[in-house]
Design a protein around this motif. Structure first.
Motif, PDB file in Angstrom:
ATOM      1  N   PRO A 171       0.651  -1.046   0.052  1.00 26.63           N
ATOM      2  CA  PRO A 171       0.124   0.040  -0.013  1.00 26.63           C
ATOM      3  C   PRO A 171       0.723   1.265  -0.067  1.00 26.63           C
ATOM      4  O   PRO A 171       0.357   2.348   0.419  1.00 26.63           O
ATOM      5  N   HIS A 172       1.986   1.200  -0.556  1.00 20.08           N
ATOM      6  CA  HIS A 172       2.995   2.389  -0.290  1.00 20.08           C
ATOM      7  C   HIS A 172       3.177   2.990   0.772  1.00 20.08           C
ATOM      8  O   HIS A 172       2.423   4.254   1.026  1.00 20.08           O
ATOM      9  N   PRO A 173       3.389   2.264   1.857  1.00 13.92           N
ATOM     10  CA  PRO A 173       3.391   3.163   3.326  1.00 13.92           C
ATOM     11  C   PRO A 173       4.276   4.142   3.496  1.00 13.92           C
ATOM     12  O   PRO A 173       5.188   4.326   2.546  1.00 13.92           O
ATOM     13  N   ALA A 174       4.098   5.064   4.107  1.00 14.90           N
ATOM     14  CA  ALA A 174       5.099   6.110   4.527  1.00 14.90           C
ATOM     15  C   ALA A 174       6.477   5.479   5.236  1.00 14.90           C
ATOM     16  O   ALA A 174       7.645   6.184   5.271  1.00 14.90           O
ATOM     17  N   LEU A 175       6.280   4.432   5.803  1.00  9.36           N
ATOM     18  CA  LEU A 175       7.386   3.922   6.781  1.00  9.36           C
ATOM     19  C   LEU A 175       7.272   2.244   6.890  1.00  9.36           C
ATOM     20  O   LEU A 175       5.979   2.065   7.054  1.00  9.36           O
ATOM     21  N   ILE A 176       8.272   1.783   6.890  1.00 14.22           N
ATOM     22  CA  ILE A 176       8.317   0.356   7.086  1.00 14.22           C
ATOM     23  C   ILE A 176       9.016  -0.055   8.439  1.00 14.22           C
ATOM     24  O   ILE A 176       9.855   0.618   8.614  1.00 14.22           O
ATOM     25  N   LEU A 177       8.395  -0.835   8.950  1.00 14.36           N
ATOM     26  CA  LEU A 177       8.798  -1.307  10.243  1.00 14.36           C
ATOM     27  C   LEU A 177       9.062  -2.774  10.308  1.00 14.36           C
ATOM     28  O   LEU A 177       8.358  -3.508   9.948  1.00 14.36           O
ATOM     29  N   LEU A 178      10.476  -3.029  10.570  1.00 10.18           N
ATOM     30  CA  LEU A 178      10.962  -4.318  10.504  1.00 10.18           C
ATOM     31  C   LEU A 178      11.324  -4.647  12.170  1.00 10.18           C
ATOM     32  O   LEU A 178      12.121  -4.023  12.479  1.00 10.18           O
ATOM     33  N   ASP A 179      10.777  -5.674  12.495  1.00 10.93           N
ATOM     34  CA  ASP A 179      10.956  -6.130  13.951  1.00 10.93           C
ATOM     35  C   ASP A 179      11.740  -7.480  13.701  1.00 10.93           C
ATOM     36  O   ASP A 179      11.157  -8.562  13.625  1.00 10.93           O
ATOM     37  N   GLU A 180      13.089  -7.417  13.987  1.00 10.18           N
ATOM     38  CA  GLU A 180      13.892  -8.742  13.774  1.00 10.18           C
ATOM     39  C   GLU A 180      13.513  -9.527  12.718  1.00 10.18           C
ATOM     40  O   GLU A 180      13.077 -10.690  13.127  1.00 10.18           O
ATOM     41  N   PRO A 181      13.131  -9.125  11.667  1.00 18.36           N
ATOM     42  CA  PRO A 181      12.667 -10.063  10.600  1.00 18.36           C
ATOM     43  C   PRO A 181      13.559 -11.166  10.136  1.00 18.36           C
ATOM     44  O   PRO A 181      13.060 -12.129   9.375  1.00 18.36           O
ATOM     45  N   PHE A 182      14.931 -11.326  10.555  1.00 12.58           N
ATOM     46  CA  PHE A 182      15.587 -12.259   9.987  1.00 12.58           C
ATOM     47  C   PHE A 182      16.109 -13.196  11.318  1.00 12.58           C
ATOM     48  O   PHE A 182      16.679 -14.412  10.785  1.00 12.58           O
ATOM     49  N   SER A 183      15.518 -12.991  12.233  1.00 11.80           N
ATOM     50  CA  SER A 183      16.152 -13.776  13.363  1.00 11.80           C
ATOM     51  C   SER A 183      15.748 -15.018  13.679  1.00 11.80           C
ATOM     52  O   SER A 183      16.305 -15.971  14.317  1.00 11.80           O
ATOM     53  N   SER A 184      14.625 -15.506  12.755  1.00 10.71           N
ATOM     54  CA  SER A 184      14.119 -16.826  12.936  1.00 10.71           C
ATOM     55  C   SER A 184      14.773 -17.673  11.986  1.00 10.71           C
ATOM     56  O   SER A 184      14.321 -18.754  11.466  1.00 10.71           O
ATOM     57  N   LEU A 185      15.438 -17.211  10.930  1.00 13.95           N
ATOM     58  CA  LEU A 185      16.135 -17.950   9.724  1.00 13.95           C
ATOM     59  C   LEU A 185      17.642 -18.399  10.168  1.00 13.95           C
ATOM     60  O   LEU A 185      18.308 -17.788  11.019  1.00 13.95           O
ATOM     61  N   ASP A 186      18.013 -19.461   9.536  1.00 15.72           N
ATOM     62  CA  ASP A 186      19.148 -19.791   9.676  1.00 15.72           C
ATOM     63  C   ASP A 186      20.257 -19.093   8.965  1.00 15.72           C
ATOM     64  O   ASP A 186      20.120 -18.031   8.266  1.00 15.72           O
ATOM     65  N   ALA A 187      21.610 -19.159   9.392  1.00 16.88           N
ATOM     66  CA  ALA A 187      22.615 -18.038   9.146  1.00 16.88           C
ATOM     67  C   ALA A 187      22.576 -17.764   7.606  1.00 16.88           C
ATOM     68  O   ALA A 187      22.744 -16.792   7.292  1.00 16.88           O
ATOM     69  N   THR A 188      22.700 -18.860   6.800  1.00 15.40           N
ATOM     70  CA  THR A 188      23.134 -18.539   5.544  1.00 15.40           C
ATOM     71  C   THR A 188      21.973 -17.844   4.748  1.00 15.40           C
ATOM     72  O   THR A 188      21.992 -16.755   4.165  1.00 15.40           O
ATOM     73  N   LEU A 189      20.807 -18.598   5.164  1.00 15.15           N
ATOM     74  CA  LEU A 189      19.694 -17.703   4.598  1.00 15.15           C
ATOM     75  C   LEU A 189      19.404 -16.279   5.068  1.00 15.15           C
ATOM     76  O   LEU A 189      19.052 -15.414   4.333  1.00 15.15           O
ATOM     77  N   ARG A 190      19.749 -16.067   6.417  1.00 16.73           N
ATOM     78  CA  ARG A 190      19.445 -14.657   7.088  1.00 16.73           C
ATOM     79  C   ARG A 190      20.620 -13.755   6.279  1.00 16.73           C
ATOM     80  O   ARG A 190      19.835 -12.761   5.856  1.00 16.73           O
ATOM     81  N   SER A 191      21.702 -13.939   6.002  1.00 15.27           N
ATOM     82  CA  SER A 191      22.330 -13.209   5.246  1.00 15.27           C
ATOM     83  C   SER A 191      22.089 -13.094   3.865  1.00 15.27           C
ATOM     84  O   SER A 191      22.270 -11.538   3.399  1.00 15.27           O
ATOM     85  N   GLN A 192      21.783 -13.799   3.172  1.00 17.55           N
ATOM     86  CA  GLN A 192      21.485 -13.736   1.749  1.00 17.55           C
ATOM     87  C   GLN A 192      19.969 -12.881   1.874  1.00 17.55           C
ATOM     88  O   GLN A 192      19.888 -11.990   0.909  1.00 17.55           O
ATOM     89  N   LEU A 193      18.975 -13.165   2.691  1.00 17.25           N
ATOM     90  CA  LEU A 193      17.857 -12.421   2.704  1.00 17.25           C
ATOM     91  C   LEU A 193      17.903 -11.031   3.181  1.00 17.25           C
ATOM     92  O   LEU A 193      17.365 -10.211   2.512  1.00 17.25           O
ATOM     93  N   ARG A 194      18.768 -10.854   4.083  1.00 12.02           N
ATOM     94  CA  ARG A 194      18.995  -9.280   4.376  1.00 12.02           C
ATOM     95  C   ARG A 194      19.704  -8.523   3.462  1.00 12.02           C
ATOM     96  O   ARG A 194      19.039  -7.360   3.272  1.00 12.02           O
ATOM     97  N   GLY A 195      20.578  -8.974   2.512  1.00 14.09           N
ATOM     98  CA  GLY A 195      20.991  -8.570   1.347  1.00 14.09           C
ATOM     99  C   GLY A 195      19.693  -7.978   0.363  1.00 14.09           C
ATOM    100  O   GLY A 195      19.625  -6.884  -0.126  1.00 14.09           O
ATOM    101  N   ASP A 196      18.881  -9.084   0.301  1.00 12.33           N
ATOM    102  CA  ASP A 196      18.016  -8.862  -0.804  1.00 12.33           C
ATOM    103  C   ASP A 196      16.902  -8.070  -0.290  1.00 12.33           C
ATOM    104  O   ASP A 196      16.303  -7.015  -1.006  1.00 12.33           O
ATOM    105  N   VAL A 197      16.575  -7.994   1.112  1.00 10.18           N
ATOM    106  CA  VAL A 197      15.389  -7.129   1.707  1.00 10.18           C
ATOM    107  C   VAL A 197      15.999  -5.627   1.359  1.00 10.18           C
ATOM    108  O   VAL A 197      15.177  -4.689   1.218  1.00 10.18           O
TER     109      VAL A 197
END
Lengths: 374, 306, 532
Positions: A171-197
């Motif tokens: 919905p084109h928000p004015a602000l995105i809030l991320l609350d520890e969005p990667f902490s439930s993922l495993d290490a490899t996936l986490r670093s890849q996903l955070r780059g992507d995000v």
């Protein structure tokens, strides 16, 4: 230091200053929230510019999640205010409910709607008009083309977080809030996903407030990082600024690995085990005890038996432990008085445990923290 | 139209109320339930009851409602059709069919000649473990009230304690007790006479028979199902017509042939399988005296039956 | 992935919207109406009422009734847990049918079930006649405590089966997998991981069983057990004095309070939401192997006793009666009325359960807790008390709706709302609040979040709760007799009115119709249960 945000001495009603409103996407002023006796958020001031990615970093229990929930509108502040997209959403006489704040949210747990498929989740916040087009756009943006009809439980953890992100962005928000969005993922996936995000958010031009306890994560992908402790913001800076010039010992210790070497001020310099450093801008008088921040990689070692002249006995150190970190090795050194600190060397230049060495720093201008005179 | 609260089951009186509508053209709205529940319903509704007629299984419930002043006196032409002992002396309710207390016995283990002449015979230890009763049942409690009035409090207590000493099985109601007699679970049960005939209709091989007491024994009490008209009845004209109908020839024949009860108007005979009311020798007792249920309840509680 | 969270102090609970509190309070007030009525009556009592209430015999009956309730509840848990597990998580042959059959006993009215138990296990019952050739002339005494406990367990354990089935189907298998990976065998995992997570569901079901045992009249009186509810009925039936009955009923209400407190303790304080509710995979099916035969034997015995036995008894009545020339008595209009009233009651109860459960789960302050607990008040009260309470109020103050279907439905609501509240509450506990918060940030007001997110997610629970109410409302007798529109015949009333006069053949067809309607609706419901 340049790190702390200037605290404007204005009170809430004048919060929107027209001169900086255009580039500010979000800010809080003296934001305070108490739960009983505990002040979870204590007079927090934050500014986030449009398109900026700001991390709020702190140990668990520091109040960062409460800060996020205040911004989202799930909690009502006890003091101060919040402005999103130039609009006061929370203040002394105002409390917009979450649904009117134009905020997108991604939680640690993806919190996808289990009864809706991917398209249904992404389209949840969209009006009927243009909905299909926007869903297609976002599915492509987060790299999940072809999975629109999958149900949440048919997705991997990383895919779920991508859907959650797409849903928040839709919905084109004015602000995105991320609350520890990667902490439930495993290490490899986490670093890849955070780059992507980060990339997805950048290409969407989104303004982001990102809460994490993982300093590596915060430093890696943020434009600026706010370090929080016990409800207060200790410092807001760019990652390198934060790393190199933390405003106090807490920030120094929390961000990166820190050696705080004690010493005494003499002639405007702090005398330490590893040499002399400038004591700020002459602010410290002779005789004051202080600590000097030296990162492990700012120090290097020389083996005593390879020295041409014998060093002073009090500066001779022993390698007591080595910690392998891949490209580099951290050596734990112990002084004759029992003080321990770490020195990093490339893995190729490691020194055996038990070797006697001396250490010195390459830098001369490093942060100095006076110790309270007790 | 007339609204009836019926403490008698739809299986028993539903067809009869249909006959009434057919005969008079008056529609009947009937609410069926347990007699005690219907009485409690009327007592709770009080002045606001939508009911016109209360059609009850036993005289005690009618008495309780009358005592609260909720029933209107019935006209003489209705009251006159029935003997005095089968109606309220103040004319607020009238019996419409009679039911006799009997001792149902299992025909495989017992014969008619084994049965005592008086219910006091069952206090003999030889009946230990062989008796069934239903002390929560309204007809049973009316019978105990009659026992108290006829024989006096002490004798009544003596009987209850005597039966209690024989460790009777306690049943939920008359049907369950009869079922137990038929299966041989117990040898005898104190119930009303007509349950047997329904049982026989469903299962002609039922191994049970009725034993009627005689000579004014309290065990031969004849109680009534009866009706009264509420003093708040909106359709009192229709209500009177209904009560009159229940005492008419058609309805009385229905009671005699379909529910195996005793018709209460002159000139009507009960089912040939039954001894006549005269033969039974029911104790001399005014049914309106049976309204002292509180005393009975106290006695049952004191003896430890309830 | 999943987390089991116990954090969030009470101080962080957000205030509920006013409309939610209002709706919940309305349901609670309705639930408290019978108690208010009892208090009004009891206020007019004299010493004799107090003496009656406090005499040794009354207290003894009360104590024995509580022991009965505890026994029935324990036995029901022991029967229901394996059944629920076998019919959801194992490869039991024909498990869907076992699923239907294990819930079906709920529809057996206790006055029919009571007859069936006597017919089978009584001193002259079927079992006795089968054993007679073996020289066994006397079975252990059925009447009294053993029979009442047996009958109540047989016809109320499905409350626990239903709530536990729902929980098992929603359970995130991740927890069990973690436990297995930590070296705990399947058996220890079941006891140390699965069972603790099922605790709220077990507690919710057990609560209904306990309260049902306290309030039941039909089975206990047929099995000759002197229960407290029977004592209350005796007061109504024999003395026509509602004051004494009210004093006794208030004592029962007090005991209900105790049971509710016990359930709160048992339920525990942990929250069991599955963090990423969306992430749950359907649980894996456990292969029983040779245990299959034991499992089948167990299911057969339970279903044999709780379904085949009563249905067999009814069939026997039917065959015996029809062959002796009795009419079949197919009462279609009563069937239609039963289905209509029960279905409407189910919808109403589910709707009413939503604000109550949301308040209790999402806004756990004292108002929410009080409201939720208040809705349980009606379930442990004998039906006649609730019926008369509504008569008392409506005949005086609401003549316009007195003896109409809406009033009957309100009474059903008071009587059966707890069944729906329990299930809705348990479902809601498993939905992460984060999901609702996301929906808020995506532009939905609290009401819209409830409608578009929460309710669709807990739909299986809502359907199960509705089914529960439907089944029990169908057999409800005292409130129907007292409050239904005059002339509004239901199957329950037909069955009761026939059996009470010994017309067993005429009771048979309505009873069979009731079982068939119930079985049909259950099949539909249990199919939906998986369809998510």
């Amino acid at each position: 230091m340049t790190a702390t945000v200037e605290r404007p001495s204005v009170t809430m009603p004048q919060m929107s200053d027209p001169s900086d409103a255009p580039q500010l996407a979000f800010r809080t002023l003296a934001l305070t929230k108490r739960f009983g006796d505990v002040t979870a958020v204590d007079g927090v001031d934050l500014d986030v510019r449009r398109g900026e990615f700001l991390a709020v970093l702190g140990p668990s229990g520091c109040g960062k999640t409460t800060l996020l929930r205040l911004v989202a509108g799930f909690e009502r502040p006890d003091g101060g205010g919040i402005e999103v997209g130039g609009r006061v959403v929370a203040g002394p006489r105002r409390h917009l409910p979450p649904e009117e704040r134009r905020i997108g949210m991604v939680f640690q747990e993806s919190a996808l709607f289990p009864h809706l498929d991917v398209a249904g989740n992404i389209g949840f916040g969209l009006a009927r008009r243009d909905r299909q087009r926007r869903i297609a756009e976002l599915v492509a943006l987060v790299g999940l083309a072809g999975l629109q009809r999958r149900m949440p439980h048919e997705l991997s953890g990383g895919q779920q977080q991508r859907v959650a992100l797409a849903r928040a962005l839709a919905p084109h928000p004015a602000l995105i809030l991320l609350d520890e969005p990667f902490s439930s993922l495993d290490a490899t996936l986490r670093s890849q996903l955070r780059g992507d995000v980060r990339e997805i958010l950048r290409s969407a031009g989104a303004t982001t407030l990102f809460v994490t306890h993982d300093q590596g994560e915060a430093l890696e992908i943020s434009d600026r990082v706010a370090v929080m402790r016990a409800g207060r913001i200790e410092q807001v800076s760019t990652p390198d600024e934060l790393y190199l010039r933390p405003v106090n010992r807490f920030v120094a210790g929390f961000v990166g690995e820190a050696n705080l070497l004690p010493g005494e001020v003499r002639h405007g310099e702090v005398q330490t085990l590893v040499g002399r450093f400038r004591a700020g801008h002459g602010a410290l008088a002779d005789g004051v005890r202080a600590e000097v921040l030296l990162r492990p990689e700012q120090l290097h070692m020389l083996q005593v038996d390879r020295l041409s002249s014998a060093p002073r006995p009090e500066s001779v150190l022993t390698v007591v432990r080595r910690v392998f970190h891949g490209s580099e090795v951290h050596h734990v050194l112990r002084s004759p008085t029992g003080f321990e600190f770490e020195v990093a060397t490339p893995s190729s230049a490691t020194i055996e445990v038990g070797t006697r060495v001396i250490a010195h720093a390459r830098a001369r201008e490093v942060p100095v923290y006076p110790l309270d005179a007790e | 139209m007339v609204t009836v609260y019926s403490g008698r089951s739809e299986e028993l009186v539903g067809p009869l109320l249909e006959d009434f509508t057919e005969a008079t053209g008056i529609e009947v709205e009937a609410r069926y339930g347990d007699t005690a529940e219907m009485a409690n319903l009327i007592l709770t509704e009080g002045e606001n009851s939508p009911a016109d007629v209360f059609f009850a299984q036993d005289a005690g419930a009618l008495g309780a409602v009358a005592q609260e002043g909720l029933l209107a006196p019935l006209p003489e032409e209705i009251l006159g059709a029935v003997e005095d002992r089968f109606k309220s002396p103040s004319g607020e309710w009238v019996g419409v069919s009679g039911r006799a207390r009997v001792v149902a016995y299992n025909t495989e283990t017992l014969a008619e000649e084994d049965m005592p002449d008086s219910i006091f015979g069952f206090t003999d230890p030889e009946w230990s473990g062989r008796i069934g009763w239903a002390p929560t049942n309204g007809s049973f409690q009316s019978f105990v009230t009659a026992l108290r009035i006829i024989e006096g409090e002490d004798r009544a207590r003596e009987w209850l304690e005597g039966i209690q000493a024989n460790e009777p099985n306690v049943y939920d109601g008359n049907s369950a007790a009869l079922e137990a007699v038929a299966s041989g679970e117990i040898d005898v049960a104190f119930i009303n006479h007509y349950y047997l005939f329904q049982r026989l209709a469903e299962d002609p091989d039922t191994a049970a028979a009725n034993h009627f007491m005689t000579d004014g024994d309290p065990g031969a009490l004849v109680n009534v199902a009866g009706a009264g008209i509420l003093n708040t009845a909106e359709n009192d004209e229709a209500a009177r017509e209904l009560v009159a109908f229940l005492l008419g020839e058609e309805a009385q024949t229905y009671f005699a042939t379909e529910t195996y009860e005793y018709p209460l108007i002159d000139g009507m005979e009960a089912d040939p399988a039954l001894p006549s009311l005269g033969e039974i020798g029911s104790p001399e007792l005014d049914l309106s005296e049976l309204s002292d249920l509180e005393g009975t309840l106290e006695l049952l509680q004191e003896v430890g039956i309830l | 992935m999943a987390t089991l969270t116990t954090r969030r102090s009470a101080s962080r609970v957000p205030a509920p919207p006013a409309w939610l509190t209002g709706a919940g309070a309305l349901v609670a007030l309705l639930g408290l109406l019978p108690i208010a009525y009892l208090l009004i009556l009891a206020a007019g009592s004299d010493e004799s009422a107090i003496a009656l209430a406090l005499r040794d015999r009354t207290l003894g009956v009360l104590a024995r009734t509580l022991v009965l309730a505890a026994t029935v509840t324990t036995a029901s848990v022991l029967v229901a847990l394996p059944l629920a597990w076998l019919t959801t998580r194992s490869d039991l042959p024909g498990r869907r049918w076992w699923g239907v059959l294990s819930v079906l006993p709920l529809v057996v009215p206790s006055y029919v079930g009571g007859y069936a138990v006597v017919a089978a296990f009584g001193p002259r019952g079927t079992l006795q006649s089968l054993l007679e050739p073996l020289g066994i002339t006397r079975l252990p005494e059925l009447y009294g405590f053993p029979g009442a406990a047996l009958a109540l367990t047989l016809f109320s354990f499905p409350y626990i089966v239903l709530s536990v089935r729902g929980a098992l189907l929603r359970l995130d298998p991740a927890y069990e997998e973690v436990s297995r990976s930590l070296g705990r065998g399947p058996w220890r995992t079941f006891w140390t991981v699965t069972i603790p997570q099922l605790r709220p569901a077990i507690a919710a079901g057990a609560l209904l069983v306990a309260l049902y045992s306290l309030a039941d009249f039909g089975a206990v009186s047929l099995l000759q057990f002197d229960s407290f509810t029977r004592a209350i009925y005796v007061q109504y039936r024999a003395s026509f004095d509602p004051t004494l009955a009210a004093v006794l009923a208030l004592m029962l209400v007090t005991c209900t309070g105790g049971v509710l407190l016990a359930e709160s303790r048992l339920r525990g304080r942990a929250r069991y939401d599955r963090a990423g509710a969306g992430a749950a995979r359907p649980p894996a099916t456990v292969s029983l192997g040779a245990w299959r035969w034991l499992a089948l034997a167990f299911c057969s015995v339970v279903v044999g006793l709780s379904v085949v036995m009563p249905v067999g008894t009814i069939a026997f009545w039917l065959i015996r009666g029809v062959s002796a020339g009795e009419p079949l008595n197919l009462v279609w209009d009563a069937t239609l009325n039963s289905v209509l009233a029960s279905a409407l009651a189910a919808v109403l109860a589910v709707l009413a359960s939503i604000p109550v459960a949301v308040l209790a789960v999402r806004h756990r302050n004292w108002v929410g807790v009080l409201i939720e607990r208040a809705t349980y008040a009606g379930f442990a009260l004998p039906g006649i008390v609730i019926g008369l309470a509504f008569v008392f109020v409506a005949a005086r103050f609401l003549p316009a709706i007195y003896q109409t279907l809406p009033l009957l439905l309100l009474a059903y609501l008071v009587r059966f709302a707890p069944e729906a509240v329990g299930v809705t509450r348990a479902s809601l506990l498993q939905v992460s609040p984060r999901i609702e918060e996301v929906a808020r940030t995506l532009g939905r007001r609290p009401g819209a979040v409830l409608r578009e997110v929460t309710l669709p997610i807990i739909r299986p629970g809502l359907i199960a709760g509705g089914a529960l109410v439907f089944l029990t409302a169908m057999k409800e007798l005292p409130t129907t007799i007292l409050l239904a529109p005059t002339g509004f015949d239901t199957l329950a009333v037909r069955i009761w009115s026939a059996t009470s006069e010994g017309f067993f053949a005429r009771a048979a067809a309505p009873a069979l119709l009731m079982v068939i309607v119930a079985a049909f609706s259950l099949t539909v419901v249990l199919r939906r249960e998986r369809d998510r």
